[in-house]
Design an enzyme around this catalytic site. Structure first.
Site, PDB file in Angstrom:
ATOM      1  N   GLY A 205       0.827  -1.208   0.000  1.00  0.00           N
ATOM      2  CA  GLY A 205       0.000   0.000   0.000  1.00  0.00           C
ATOM      3  C   GLY A 205       0.858   1.253   0.000  1.00  0.00           C
TER       4      GLY A 205
ATOM      5  CB  ILE B 174      -3.782  -8.316   9.632  1.00  0.00           C
ATOM      6  CG1 ILE B 174      -3.081  -9.075   8.496  1.00  0.00           C
ATOM      7  CG2 ILE B 174      -4.493  -7.073   9.127  1.00  0.00           C
ATOM      8  CD1 ILE B 174      -4.049  -9.758   7.534  1.00  0.00           C
TER       9      ILE B 174
ATOM     10  CB  ALA C 281      -4.840  -6.286   5.303  1.00  0.00           C
ATOM     11  CB  ALA C 282      -4.980 -10.150   1.323  1.00  0.00           C
ATOM     12  CD  GLN C 283       0.309 -13.334  -1.540  1.00  0.00           C
ATOM     13  OE1 GLN C 283       0.577 -12.563  -2.484  1.00  0.00           O
ATOM     14  NE2 GLN C 283      -0.381 -14.422  -1.727  1.00  0.00           N
TER      15      GLN C 283
ATOM     16  CE1 TYR D  46      -5.284 -13.777  -2.773  1.00  0.00           C
ATOM     17  CE2 TYR D  46      -6.558 -14.754  -4.553  1.00  0.00           C
ATOM     18  CZ  TYR D  46      -6.329 -13.707  -3.685  1.00  0.00           C
ATOM     19  OH  TYR D  46      -7.140 -12.604  -3.711  1.00  0.00           O
TER      20      TYR D  46
ATOM     21  NE  ARG E 299      -7.814 -15.094 -14.829  1.00  0.00           N
ATOM     22  CZ  ARG E 299      -7.598 -16.369 -15.150  1.00  0.00           C
ATOM     23  NH1 ARG E 299      -8.570 -17.116 -15.642  1.00  0.00           N
ATOM     24  NH2 ARG E 299      -6.409 -16.906 -14.975  1.00  0.00           N
TER      25      ARG E 299
ATOM     26  N   GLY F 255      -1.067 -22.384 -11.083  1.00  0.00           N
ATOM     27  CA  GLY F 255      -2.090 -21.974 -10.107  1.00  0.00           C
ATOM     28  C   GLY F 255      -3.194 -21.118 -10.689  1.00  0.00           C
TER      29      GLY F 255
HETATM   30  N1  LIG Z   1      -7.432  -6.949  -7.135  1.00  0.00           N
HETATM   31  C1  LIG Z   1      -8.160  -8.034  -7.432  1.00  0.00           C
HETATM   32  O1  LIG Z   1      -8.405  -8.361  -8.616  1.00  0.00           O
HETATM   33  C2  LIG Z   1      -8.710  -8.889  -6.327  1.00  0.00           C
HETATM   34  C3  LIG Z   1      -9.521  -9.981  -6.658  1.00  0.00           C
HETATM   35  C4  LIG Z   1     -10.045 -10.760  -5.631  1.00  0.00           C
HETATM   36  C5  LIG Z   1      -9.766 -10.454  -4.304  1.00  0.00           C
HETATM   37  N2  LIG Z   1      -8.963  -9.401  -4.020  1.00  0.00           N
HETATM   38  C6  LIG Z   1      -8.684  -9.122  -2.616  1.00  0.00           C
HETATM   39  O2  LIG Z   1      -8.939  -7.744  -2.369  1.00  0.00           O
HETATM   40  C7  LIG Z   1      -8.062  -7.279  -1.354  1.00  0.00           C
HETATM   41  C8  LIG Z   1      -7.300  -6.053  -1.826  1.00  0.00           C
HETATM   42  O3  LIG Z   1      -6.473  -6.440  -2.922  1.00  0.00           O
HETATM   43  P1  LIG Z   1      -5.648  -5.381  -3.761  1.00  0.00           P
HETATM   44  O4  LIG Z   1      -5.673  -5.833  -5.170  1.00  0.00           O
HETATM   45  O5  LIG Z   1      -6.099  -4.005  -3.418  1.00  0.00           O
HETATM   46  O6  LIG Z   1      -4.152  -5.663  -3.215  1.00  0.00           O
HETATM   47  P2  LIG Z   1      -3.106  -4.624  -2.585  1.00  0.00           P
HETATM   48  O7  LIG Z   1      -1.818  -5.376  -2.409  1.00  0.00           O
HETATM   49  O8  LIG Z   1      -3.045  -3.369  -3.366  1.00  0.00           O
HETATM   50  O9  LIG Z   1      -3.750  -4.317  -1.165  1.00  0.00           O
HETATM   51  C9  LIG Z   1      -3.479  -5.085  -0.022  1.00  0.00           C
HETATM   52  C10 LIG Z   1      -3.177  -4.125   1.109  1.00  0.00           C
HETATM   53  O10 LIG Z   1      -2.945  -4.899   2.283  1.00  0.00           O
HETATM   54  C11 LIG Z   1      -1.765  -4.423   2.928  1.00  0.00           C
HETATM   55  N3  LIG Z   1      -1.199  -5.568   3.650  1.00  0.00           N
HETATM   56  C12 LIG Z   1      -0.622  -6.671   3.116  1.00  0.00           C
HETATM   57  N4  LIG Z   1      -0.211  -7.504   4.087  1.00  0.00           N
HETATM   58  C13 LIG Z   1      -0.549  -6.906   5.261  1.00  0.00           C
HETATM   59  C14 LIG Z   1      -0.411  -7.278   6.630  1.00  0.00           C
HETATM   60  N5  LIG Z   1       0.170  -8.437   6.970  1.00  0.00           N
HETATM   61  N6  LIG Z   1      -0.882  -6.443   7.579  1.00  0.00           N
HETATM   62  C15 LIG Z   1      -1.475  -5.266   7.240  1.00  0.00           C
HETATM   63  N7  LIG Z   1      -1.615  -4.867   5.959  1.00  0.00           N
HETATM   64  C16 LIG Z   1      -1.177  -5.677   4.992  1.00  0.00           C
HETATM   65  C17 LIG Z   1      -0.891  -3.911   1.813  1.00  0.00           C
HETATM   66  O11 LIG Z   1       0.072  -2.977   2.253  1.00  0.00           O
HETATM   67  C18 LIG Z   1      -1.917  -3.288   0.875  1.00  0.00           C
HETATM   68  O12 LIG Z   1      -2.171  -1.952   1.197  1.00  0.00           O
HETATM   69  C19 LIG Z   1      -7.160  -8.473  -0.988  1.00  0.00           C
HETATM   70  O13 LIG Z   1      -7.742  -9.150   0.102  1.00  0.00           O
HETATM   71  C20 LIG Z   1      -7.235  -9.342  -2.228  1.00  0.00           C
HETATM   72  O14 LIG Z   1      -6.943 -10.681  -1.938  1.00  0.00           O
HETATM   73  C21 LIG Z   1      -8.429  -8.599  -4.991  1.00  0.00           C
END
Ligand SMILES: NC(=O)c1ccc[n+]([C@@H]2O[C@H](COP(=O)([O-])OP(=O)(O)OC[C@H]3O[C@@H](n4cnc5c(N)ncnc54)[C@H](O)[C@@H]3O)[C@@H](O)[C@H]2O)c1
Length: 325
Positions: free
Chosen positions: A38, A61, A82-84, A152, A219, A280
């Site tokens: 982020g 988290i 928040a996620a990987q 994932y 997709r 994957g």
């Molecule tokens: N972008 C997509 O197409 C998509 C599709 C399905 C699901 N998602 C989900 O949506 C959410 C947001 O995804 P995104 O594309 O914005 O990804 P992103 O990497 O831009 O956002 C994830 C945020 O989480 C923060 N983060 C990561 N690990 C952390 C931790 N351990 N503690 C605190 N903060 C942490 C990062 O700094 C970042 O700001 C995620 O849960 C992702 O799995 C996204």
């Protein structure tokens, strides 16, 4: 709209849009983010709308102190983003993926329970929890069996089961949004880590876009502003539901390339750089979005061609360095 909403991962790609939307709706918004991917710049538009910088909490988290920090901020709703977020990274390092996406999520649910929040809204993944759609199915519904093909996808499917369990054990209310492939601009002007952003940025910079595999993988592409609206709705509606958030339109990556090339004025069949399909990745993804209409009153507003045209115009408006990067 809930008055106090804490968004984990709020400084990320999707998070920036969700935080902006909530601030525009008049909510008091907190952000908890480790800033591993982020950026502060993703929060800048929300800060202009009143997001307070002392409501931006830097934290992980997975931290055992998380429940205290969440309780101290005292949210009514927690939106957990928040996620990987990478399928490829989860194949390379499944342990890290599970630490963040399973244990980290469990820590967020524990914190939400202890802080007696009214509701958690979770970002699950419609593109990975169901695995590849079999030929006999046009779209995955929320009743389609989970058959993840990556760590994932498995960690998101596991987090979904913890949501249901916490509802049963502790009465914690939730809505889980199973997102398609989210596309649209990053608020910090960077290149979104997805195929749409990759194609747009490459073609506008005069580079060959990278095509993974044969391009016939499909997709369900959904615009980030439509996804942000779904999160806003889920703060007040759809308790106890898992809801697909996509468009219901199945688009191959080759067709996407043609749409982007058309919008960028790069001809119908631009030359590409071929690379192997990463392990994957699902072959076919398409989401039935009827339930989100019923439970959230939500439907997408932007068709792919319109969202791509808008993204191309937005990237053209960026400084040359950003577009070429
Ligand atoms: N972008 C997509 O197409 C998509 C599709 C399905 C699901 N998602 C989900 O949506 C959410 C947001 O995804 P995104 O594309 O914005 O990804 P992103 O990497 O831009 O956002 C994830 C945020 O989480 C923060 N983060 C990561 N690990 C952390 C931790 N351990 N503690 C605190 N903060 C942490 C990062 O700094 C970042 O700001 C995620 O849960 C992702 O799995 C996204």
């Amino acid at each position: 709209m809930a008055p106090r909403v804490l968004v984990t991962g709020g400084a990320g790609y999707l998070g920036g849009h969700v935080v902006l939307r909530l601030c525009a709706a008049g909510a008091r918004v907190g952000v908890l983010d480790s800033f591993v991917t982020g950026t502060r710049a993703n929060l800048e538009p929300a800060i202009q709308l009143g997001l307070r910088t002392d409501d931006v909490l830097v934290g992980d988290i997975r931290d055992r102190q998380l429940p205290h920090r969440v309780a101290a901020w005292d949210p009514e709703v927690v939106i957990h983003l928040a996620a990987q977020p990478s399928v490829a990274a989860s194949v390379r390092d499944p342990l890290l993926d599970a630490e963040v996406n399973v244990l980290g999520t469990l820590n967020v649910l524990t914190a939400a329970t202890r802080a007696a929040v009214r509701k958690v809204v979770f970002a699950s993944s419609g593109g990975t929890v169901y695995g590849s759609l079999p030929p006999r199915l046009a779209r995955a519904t929320e009743q389609t069996a989970h058959r993840p093909e990556s760590p994932y996808g498995l960690s998101k499917a596991t987090a979904d089961r913890y949501l249901r369990l916490h509802e049963r054990l502790h009465g914690l209310r939730f809505t889980s949004l199973a997102l398609g492939n989210v596309y649209g601009p990053r608020l910090d002007g960077g290149r979104p880590a997805n195929v749409v952003g990759g194609f747009v940025f490459a073609l506008l910079a005069g580079h060959r876009p990278v095509l993974h595999g044969d391009g016939r993988q499909t997709r369900d592409f959904v615009h980030v502003t439509d996804v942000a609206r779904a999160f806003e709705s889920a703060c007040d509606r759809g308790d106890g539901t898992f809801l697909n958030i996509g468009t219901g339109v199945e688009t191959s990556v080759l067709r996407l390339l043609r749409i982007v090339a058309g919008a960028a004025g790069a001809g119908r069949e631009p030359p590409v750089e071929h690379r192997a399909a990463p392990p994957g990745e699902a072959r076919r993804v398409c989401l039935d979005i009827t339930a989100a209409g019923t439970h959230l009153g939500w439907r997408p507003r932007l068709r792919l061609a319109d969202g791509v045209a808008r993204l191309v115009a937005e990237v053209r408006g960026l400084p040359a360095a950003a577009a070429g990067g």
